[in-house]
Design a protein around this motif. Structure first.
Motif, PDB file in Angstrom:
ATOM      1  N   LYS A 272       4.487  -0.717   6.641  1.00 54.72           N
ATOM      2  CA  LYS A 272       3.466   0.600   5.756  1.00 54.72           C
ATOM      3  C   LYS A 272       4.463   1.725   6.843  1.00 54.72           C
ATOM      4  O   LYS A 272       5.176   3.022   6.350  1.00 54.72           O
ATOM      5  CB  LYS A 272       1.888   0.711   6.133  1.00 54.72           C
ATOM      6  CG  LYS A 272       2.247   2.301   5.249  1.00 54.72           C
ATOM      7  CD  LYS A 272       0.675   2.494   4.998  1.00 54.72           C
ATOM      8  CE  LYS A 272      -0.177   3.628   4.494  1.00 54.72           C
ATOM      9  NZ  LYS A 272      -1.551   4.341   4.262  1.00 54.72           N
TER      10      LYS A 272
ATOM     11  N   ASP B  70       0.903   3.827  -2.747  1.00 51.00           N
ATOM     12  CA  ASP B  70       0.840   5.953  -2.352  1.00 51.00           C
ATOM     13  C   ASP B  70       1.988   6.487  -2.613  1.00 51.00           C
ATOM     14  O   ASP B  70       1.971   8.053  -3.328  1.00 51.00           O
ATOM     15  CB  ASP B  70       0.685   5.698  -0.540  1.00 51.00           C
ATOM     16  CG  ASP B  70      -0.363   5.627  -0.280  1.00 51.00           C
ATOM     17  OD1 ASP B  70      -1.446   4.906  -1.372  1.00 51.00           O
ATOM     18  OD2 ASP B  70      -0.593   4.475   1.352  1.00 51.00           O
ATOM     19  N   HIS B  71       2.935   6.013  -2.849  1.00 50.54           N
ATOM     20  CA  HIS B  71       4.964   6.839  -2.922  1.00 50.54           C
ATOM     21  C   HIS B  71       5.111   6.426  -4.584  1.00 50.54           C
ATOM     22  O   HIS B  71       5.967   6.839  -5.277  1.00 50.54           O
ATOM     23  CB  HIS B  71       5.383   6.514  -1.923  1.00 50.54           C
ATOM     24  CG  HIS B  71       5.177   6.260  -0.291  1.00 50.54           C
ATOM     25  ND1 HIS B  71       5.381   8.067  -0.442  1.00 50.54           N
ATOM     26  CD2 HIS B  71       4.666   6.490   0.029  1.00 50.54           C
ATOM     27  CE1 HIS B  71       5.181   8.713   1.346  1.00 50.54           C
ATOM     28  NE2 HIS B  71       4.312   6.917   1.590  1.00 50.54           N
TER      29      HIS B  71
ATOM     30  N   GLU C 272       1.103  -0.981  -0.017  1.00 43.79           N
ATOM     31  CA  GLU C 272       0.363  -0.030  -0.100  1.00 43.79           C
ATOM     32  C   GLU C 272       0.799   1.453   0.290  1.00 43.79           C
ATOM     33  O   GLU C 272       0.547   2.344  -0.560  1.00 43.79           O
ATOM     34  CB  GLU C 272      -1.172  -0.155   1.295  1.00 43.79           C
ATOM     35  CG  GLU C 272      -1.820   1.683   0.671  1.00 43.79           C
ATOM     36  CD  GLU C 272      -3.615   1.057   2.059  1.00 43.79           C
ATOM     37  OE1 GLU C 272      -2.774   2.413   2.844  1.00 43.79           O
ATOM     38  OE2 GLU C 272      -3.790   0.663   1.805  1.00 43.79           O
TER      39      GLU C 272
END
Length: 382
Positions: free
Chosen positions: A345, A124-125, A120
Motif C-alpha cells: 500500500k 482508495d485513489h 486497496e
C-alpha cells in the motif's frame, strides 16, 4: 476466520479469500460464488459484512452480480487488470492513473499480500494496477518494464530480479526521472525510492530470541546473498546481534547456497539436492542447535533434512524463519512476519505522489513482527 493483521476488517478478509479462490480457479469463470447468506454461515459474520465483501469483488470486476440469481465469476482474462484506454498518454486530464507492478513472483507465502495492499490503495485513489511477473529473470524484467511503459502507465512499482545488479531499463527510468518505487530491496548506487522490511532489525530480533533460549551454534540458511539486498541485510542483523552479545560468529555453520526456492528455478531435482546438502551440513556440524532460515520454504527443507537424520524439531533442532502461512502465535513455525500489506500500500501511494513533480529519494523501512511458534525451544545443555 481470524483477522491476521489486527487492522484489516472482516469484509476485506472475506474478499481476499474469495479472490484467492477465483485466482486459484477453485471458482471458474461462470461459476456461482457463495451468497451473502452462505458467507454469513461460513465466516460467522453479519449480512452487511458479507454484502461489502461481494461489493469489493464486483468493484474489482471479479464477479458479476445478477439480481435474483446470485453472483458469478467474471471472465478470467479480467483478473489483475481493469479495462482502460490505452490511447491516452500519461498525465492526460481526467484519465485515471495506471500503475504497473513488475514482481519476480507471488504466492501465499510472499507477494500476494503485497498485491492486496496495492489493490486497496488503488481503490482508495480510484486508480488501476497492472501486474507482470519476471520470475527473477532480468531479461523478463526488462521486457515487462518495456511493455508497461508501452501501454502508458503513469508509474511503476518494481520488485527487482536481482539486488546486486540493475537492468538497463531501470537505469533509463532513473535518467528520465520516471516515477517508480522499488519494494523489498534497493539497488546500490541507484537513486530510487524504496519500501521494504527493516531486515537488519528483524534478523537481529530473531537472533536475540535464539540467544535467549541458550543457542550459541546457529546456522543461517539462504540463497546466494548477491541475489538480493534483503538477504545481505539479514546477514548484517545476525552479525550485529552477535557483536552486541560478545559472541563469536562461526560462518562455517552457515549455508548460503540454497537455490531450489529461487523464483527462476523450476527443476524439481534442485529441491532434492538442497535437502541432501542440508543433511550433509548437519552431519558435518553436529554442534548446530538452531537454524535461521531466510525464507519459510527453506525452513521446510530443514524439516525434511531433519526427518532424514532422525532429529526432532524443536527438541533437537530449533528452526526460525521469515514469514509463514500461519501468522498466529503458537503456529508451527516461529517466524518474523513481514507487513507485506502495508509495504504494498505504501509503495502504491508513494508512486502516486510522484506524479507531475520530482520527489526526494526516500527509503521506507517497516518493522517485522515476531511470531513465536512450536519450532523453537530451549537449547539442550552442551
Amino acid at each position: 476466520m481470524a483477522n491476521d493483521s489486527g487492522s484489516i476488517p472482516m469484509y476485506e478478509m472475506i474478499f481476499r479469500t474469495l479472490r484467492e479462490r477465483i485466482t486459484q480457479h477453485e471458482y471458474k469463470a461462470g461459476d456461482r460464488v457463495p451468497s451473502e447468506k452462505e458467507l454469513c454461515s461460513e465466516f460467522g459474520v453479519s449480512r452487511i459484512t458479507a454484502k461489502k465483501a461481494l461489493k469489493l469483488l464486483a468493484d474489482e470486476q471479479l464477479i458479476i452480480r445478477q439480481p435474483g440469481r446470485g453472483s458469478f465469476v467474471a471472465d478470467a482474462n479480467s483478473l489483475f487488470m481493469k479495462p482502460f484506454d490505452f490511447q491516452q498518454p500519461p498525465g492526460t486530464p481526467g484519465k485515471k492513473q495506471i500503475i504497473g507492478l513488475v514482481i519476480t513472483h507471488f504466492s501465499d507465502m510472499y507477494g500476494t499480500e503485497l498485491i492486496y495492499g496495492m489493490e486497496e490503495a488503488s481503490r482508495d485513489h480510484d486508480a488501476f494496477l497492472v501486474v507482470r511477473r519476471s520470475f527473477g529473470i532480468p531479461e523478463l524484467e526488462e521486457k515487462a518494464i518495456q511493455q508497461l511503459l508501452g501501454i502508458g502507465v503513469d508509474g511503476l512499482i518494481i520488485f527487482p530480479a536481482q539486488g546486486e545488479y540493475f537492468s538497463a531499463e531501470i537505469l533509463k527510468l532513473v535518467i528520465q526521472k520516471f516515477p517508480f518505487v522499488m519494494i523489498d530491496r534497493y539497488l546500490k548506487g541507484i537513486p530510487a525510492s524504496s519500501v521494504s522490511t527493516d531486515n537488519v532489525q528483524a534478523a537481529k530480533e530473531a537472533t536475540r530470541y535464539l540467544f535467549g533460549l541458550g543457542h550459541r551454534h546457529i546456522g543461517f540458511l539462504a540463497p546466494p546473498p548477491a541475489n538480493t539486498t534483503a538477504i545481505e541485510e539479514r546477514i548484517d542483523g545476525i552479525i550485529e546481534a552477535h557483536v552486541e552479545h560478545n559472541l563469536l560468529l562461526n560462518r562455517e555453520l552457515w549455508m548460503e547456497t540454497i537455490t531450489s526456492t529461487m523464483p527462476n528455478v523450476f527443476d524439481p531435482q534442485a529441491r532434492i539436492a538442497d535437502v541432501d546438502r542440508l543433511v550433509e551440513h548437519l552431519q558435518k556440524y553436529p554442534q548446530i542447535t538452531a537454524l535461521f532460515a531466510a525464507e519459510y520454504d527453506i525452513a521446510l527443507l530443514v524439516e525434511e533434512a531433519a526427518g532424514q537424520l532422525g532429529l526432532r524439531i524443536p527438541e533437537d533442532l530449533s528452526v526460525i524463519c521469515f514469514d509463514s502461512p500461519d501468522p498466529h502465535e503458537g503456529c508451527r513455525m516461529t517466524h518474523m512476519r513481514q507487513n507485506q500489506f502495508s509495504i504494498g500500500k505504501q509503495a502504491f501511494e508513494n508512486v502516486l505522489t510522484m506524479q507531475g513533480q520530482e520527489q526526494p529519494i526516500t527509503r521506507i523501512l517497516l518493522p517485522a513482527q515476531f511470531i513465536p511458534g512450536r519450532s523453537t525451544a530451549q537449547a539442550q545443555q552442551e
